[in-house]
Design a protein around this motif. Structure first.
Motif, mmCIF file in Angstrom:
data_model
loop_
_atom_site.group_PDB
_atom_site.id
_atom_site.type_symbol
_atom_site.label_atom_id
_atom_site.label_comp_id
_atom_site.label_asym_id
_atom_site.label_seq_id
_atom_site.Cartn_x
_atom_site.Cartn_y
_atom_site.Cartn_z
ATOM 1 N N CYS A 140 0.834 -1.211 0.000
ATOM 2 C CA CYS A 140 0.000 0.000 0.000
ATOM 3 C C CYS A 140 0.866 1.258 0.000
ATOM 4 N N THR A 141 1.874 1.263 0.861
ATOM 5 C CA THR A 141 2.766 2.415 0.964
ATOM 6 C C THR A 141 3.513 2.641 -0.348
ATOM 7 N N VAL B 245 1.173 4.267 -2.952
ATOM 8 C CA VAL B 245 0.947 5.693 -2.694
ATOM 9 C C VAL B 245 2.187 6.502 -3.073
ATOM 10 N N GLN C 145 2.974 5.792 -7.386
ATOM 11 C CA GLN C 145 2.002 5.805 -8.479
ATOM 12 C C GLN C 145 1.126 7.055 -8.559
ATOM 13 N N GLN C 146 1.192 7.930 -7.555
ATOM 14 C CA GLN C 146 0.341 9.128 -7.549
ATOM 15 C C GLN C 146 -1.115 8.787 -7.915
ATOM 16 N N PRO C 147 -1.759 7.974 -7.088
ATOM 17 C CA PRO C 147 -3.108 7.481 -7.423
ATOM 18 C C PRO C 147 -4.158 8.583 -7.478
ATOM 19 N N ASP D 226 -8.689 5.815 -6.489
ATOM 20 C CA ASP D 226 -7.670 4.801 -6.220
ATOM 21 C C ASP D 226 -7.095 4.973 -4.819
ATOM 22 N N LEU D 227 -6.920 6.224 -4.422
ATOM 23 C CA LEU D 227 -6.382 6.504 -3.095
ATOM 24 C C LEU D 227 -7.336 5.997 -2.016
ATOM 25 N N ARG D 228 -8.648 6.189 -2.243
ATOM 26 C CA ARG D 228 -9.649 5.661 -1.295
ATOM 27 C C ARG D 228 -9.538 4.143 -1.214
ATOM 28 N N ILE E 143 -6.844 2.336 -1.648
ATOM 29 C CA ILE E 143 -5.639 1.978 -0.895
ATOM 30 C C ILE E 143 -5.829 2.246 0.596
ATOM 31 N N VAL E 144 -6.436 3.389 0.916
ATOM 32 C CA VAL E 144 -6.698 3.716 2.325
ATOM 33 C C VAL E 144 -7.643 2.673 2.940
ATOM 34 N N TYR F 208 -5.724 -0.461 3.795
ATOM 35 C CA TYR F 208 -5.033 -0.324 5.085
ATOM 36 C C TYR F 208 -5.972 -0.692 6.233
#
Length: 225
Positions: free
Chosen positions: A71-72, A75, A78-80, A84-86, A88-89, A92
């Motif tokens: 995950c780290t 982030v 890849q500059q999601p 996409d960021l949601r 990955i979060v 976590y």
């Protein structure tokens, strides 16, 4: 040329997201196994199996750390996009919930060890059913995440009511037994603890459902009503 490079990077990123989902499924299978074996150890007074659940917990912790690193990496490299960021979060938080479910399974195994090889004060009937529903919830929660299915995630709330129903049933039964015979109080309290641990696992499953909803819709819904 820039567009082609962007397409290649996007393809690579999506492949890594699929790898992330695969690792989460693998972790959830380990947690399912831990809960099932912990329940079996308690029901059948199998001390060796209880010890195995405790020793195998390291695999779940290692899996969580492995997924955290992925995950780290995603982030950082890849500059999601926001969606996409949601994702990955949410990942976590989902692995954090799975890790806690693994810990609670270990707690059930420890209850089995504390009771020891002594016969149970009553055959366990409702508690294994409660654990089966919790395993079903775990599978549903992870499936909702993999398929990005909001309605499947929302269905966890209704299933959690079944877990709560068994919790109240077992709680009342054990309290009635203790009121009639104080000599069984020690074991009864341990069984109450195990029941509470299963109930908490159900809550963590609904937490995963809430993360799926947030991941898809960007809003928070409380499934623990």
């Amino acid at each position: 040329m820039k567009s082609h490079r962007g397409d290649t990077m996007r393809h690579k990123f999506e492949a890594q997201l699929q790898e992330l989902k695969k690792k989460i499924v693998e972790m959830s299978v380990l947690v399912e196994k831990a809960l099932e074996q912990a329940m079996e150890s308690l029901k059948n007074r199998d001390m060796a199996l209880a010890e195995k659940v405790i020793s195998d917990d390291g695999q779940i912790n290692d899996s969580e750390q492995d997924i955290e690193l992925l995950c780290t990496h995603l982030v950082a490299t890849q500059q999601p996009f926001a969606s996409d960021l949601r994702n990955i979060v949410a990942s976590y938080k989902i692995i954090s919930s799975l890790e806690r479910m693994g810990d609670l399974s270990v707690d059930i195994a420890k209850v089995s060890l504390r009771i020891g090889p002594d016969p149970l004060i009553k055959p366990l009937i409702d508690m294994p059913k409660m654990a089966e529903i919790a395993v079903q919830m775990m599978r549903t929660a992870v499936q909702a995440f993999i398929c990005e299915d909001v309605e499947l995630a929302r269905s966890l709330a209704e299933t959690d009511h079944k877990v709560d129903h068994y919790y109240k049933l077992i709680f009342n039964e054990l309290n009635e037994m203790m009121a009639k015979d104080s000599a069984i109080s020690g074991q009864a309290v341990y069984l109450l603890l195990a029941t509470r641990y299963i109930e908490r696992i159900g809550d963590y499953c609904t937490n995963i459902g809430e993360e799926v909803i947030y991941m898809q819709l960007g809003v928070r819904e409380n499934l623990n009503k």
